[in-house]
Design an enzyme around this catalytic site. Structure first.
Site, PDB file in Angstrom:
ATOM      1  N   LYS A  73       0.827  -1.214   0.000  1.00 38.83           N
ATOM      2  CA  LYS A  73       0.000   0.000   0.000  1.00 38.83           C
ATOM      3  C   LYS A  73       0.861   1.264   0.000  1.00 38.83           C
ATOM      4  CE  LYS A  73      -4.457  -1.105   2.077  1.00 38.83           C
ATOM      5  NZ  LYS A  73      -5.119  -1.424   0.837  1.00 38.83           N
ATOM      6  N   ARG A  74       2.075   1.109   0.474  1.00 39.74           N
ATOM      7  CA  ARG A  74       2.983   2.245   0.514  1.00 39.74           C
ATOM      8  C   ARG A  74       3.218   2.804  -0.905  1.00 39.74           C
ATOM      9  NH1 ARG A  74       8.356   2.508   1.717  1.00 39.74           N
ATOM     10  NH2 ARG A  74       8.645   0.280   1.429  1.00 39.74           N
TER      11      ARG A  74
END
Ligand code: GLU
Length: 489
Positions: free
Chosen positions: A261-262
């Site tokens: 998700k980063r």
């Protein structure tokens, strides 16, 4: 269930309802569909919901929805016709038990009555001994028939384990990875039927792939270590094993790890919510492991089906997910749409993902003009609001924001006042891009302003942004009244 003779290629996708569907699952699903379609076969969806500890109640519906949102459908599966259902494993429990017992009967499997405490102790002891992988010590294999019957009669909880042959080479040919060999000594006596009556993945997948006539199994390489267990099961049942094709898994480009998700969206739904267009996403996914070996990069699904060939799939564990390339590709698909088609996409997307659009206050004609001006810069639909906000609401700007272009506030004010005064005199009929462009350049000469100095000051003051569509397009679309309103100091 009767054994049946099946016709043609049959592929399948077997989602486990344990959470959201990952973008990589859609890639695997796409390849399975392409293979079936190319060979005039059938594509099956089967829900593998036998791991009750990881079961998420509404996950099945969400997975099926997202598959449909990507434009795919299945020939057989939940909510579809199909002769070999039910296509949800929890609705087939009796079947697995029957097959597990058949293996016990044939001495390829055995009852195990060990308690979880005993198994935990066993693991602990083995770990202390420093074994690389802990395994069951086969204590229950030594039970006599009478002991087994007594335990069953007294309702002692049990599992059924596969009796893995000792020190035997287990080989299979993978369509992509080639010949793969494991030694059976490295394989634990796999539990096939759990004490809750549910099968494990290994038993259920083999029974169902067989009963559903699956001919080709395409899945990620993380399933390779499970495959020798399946080989043993097919052998024990005396069934023909489907062809396997293990596909590279997906990793973040530039980082040797799975999608995170980063870096952006991870689940299949999140990519849609972000505003990637389905054909762009599907086109992008085609290349995650497959390559036609030509320069061609833009593919429709039909073209992909035509060209798809497992021989052109990469023989690696991991394939890089290049988010920049996806953005680029999405831009291409966005620009292939007409302005009104793109506007339709934006509105459909906003409705589906509950995005409030400022544009709802304006008519479609205005909105489509807005779209035409920002289309070149739009990479994902999510950016629409940010790129177009100033067309719909007056931005809050401070004269100080223009100082870096005008030099100082006094000059900025002077520029704005002079242009406002001049624009006041432009008739409604002349209020269009061409005229405003020509006239504004004449004004530069009249007042002795440099283009950047005057036009950037106006741009920032009118829009609150330093990067916008061409200034005179903006003025023209805002209209005379709104422009003059915004130029009031
Ligand atoms: N249910 C498994 C999964 O969650 C399917 C694996 C397979 O394709 O055999 O991916």
């Amino acid at each position: 269930m009767e054994e049946t003779t099946f016709k043609g290629v049959r592929t399948r996708m077997a989602p486990s309802p344990t959470g959201e569907y990952h973008i990589g699952h859609i890639r695997t699903l796409l390849y399975n569909i392409a293979y079936a379609r190319k060979h005039g076969g059938k594509f099956i969806v089967r829900i593998e919901d036998t791991d009750r500890t990881r079961f998420v109640p509404d996950a099945t519906e969400k997975i099926l929805d997202v598959i449909r949102d990507y434009g795919f459908s299945w020939d057989e599966g939940p909510e579809a016709e199909g002769k070999f259902g039910p296509y949800v494993q929890s609705e087939r429990l009796n079947l697995y038990k029957k097959y597990a017992l058949e293996l016990v009967e044939k001495k390829h499997a055995y009852y195990c009555f060990c308690t979880s405490e005993r198994l935990a102790e066993l693991r602990e002891v083995q770990q202390k001994q420093g074994v690389s992988a802990t395994r069951y010590d086969r204590a229950c294999l030594k039970l006599s028939q009478t002991e087994i019957e007594q335990k069953l009669a007294s309702n002692t909880p049990y599992v059924i384990r596969l009796k893995v042959p000792e020190n035997e080479e287990i080989s299979f040919h993978d369509e992509i990875l080639g010949d793969i060999t494991f030694n059976s000594s490295d394989i634990d006596d796999q539990v096939l039927l759990k004490s809750d009556g549910y099968p494990t993945y290994h038993l259920a997948v083999v029974v169902d792939d067989h009963l559903m006539g699956v001919t080709h199994i395409m899945r990620g390489t993380d399933w390779v270590p499970s495959t020798p267990k399946h080989v043993l099961l097919y052998r024990a049942f005396g069934w023909k094993m489907p062809i396997t094709a293990h596909l590279p898994n997906i990793k973040e480009k530039g980082a040797n790890k799975k999608l995170s998700k980063r870096f952006g969206p991870v689940s299949a739904r999140e990519f849609l919510e972000e505003g990637y267009l389905v054909p762009a996403l599907v086109n992008f996914l085609m290349f995650l492991g497959w390559n036609p070996g030509t320069e061609k990069e833009i593919y429709t699904l039909e073209e992909f089906v035509q060209d798809f060939d497992t021989k052109k799939i990469q023989h690696t564990d991991l394939v890089a997910f290049d988010r920049d390339k996806l953005l680029w590709l999405n831009g291409i698909y966005i620009r292939q749409l007409t302005d009104s088609q793109l506007w339709e996409e934006v509105t459909k997307w906003a409705q589906k993902y509950n995005v409030a659009l400022l544009s709802s206050a304006k008519n479609d004609e205005f909105n489509i003009k807005v779209i035409s001006l920002i289309k070149e810069r739009l990479k994902v639909l999510k950016e629409f609001s940010e790129l177009t906000e100033f067309f719909y609401i007056r931005p809050s700007v401070d004269i100080s924001m223009t100082v870096s272009y005008a030099g100082n506030e006094a000059t900025a004010k002077e520029i704005i006042t002079n242009f406002a005064g001049e624009y006041e005199r432009v008739s409604e009929g002349d209020w269009n891009t061409e005229y405003l462009d020509k006239y504004s350049h004449e004004l530069l000469e009249k007042y002795g302003y440099k283009p950047k100095e005057a036009f950037m000051t106006l741009r920032v003051f009118l829009t609150g942004k330093t990067a916008t569509p061409p200034l005179f397009d903006v003025l023209s679309l805002l209209g005379k009244d709104q422009t003059l309103e915004r130029l009031k100091i």
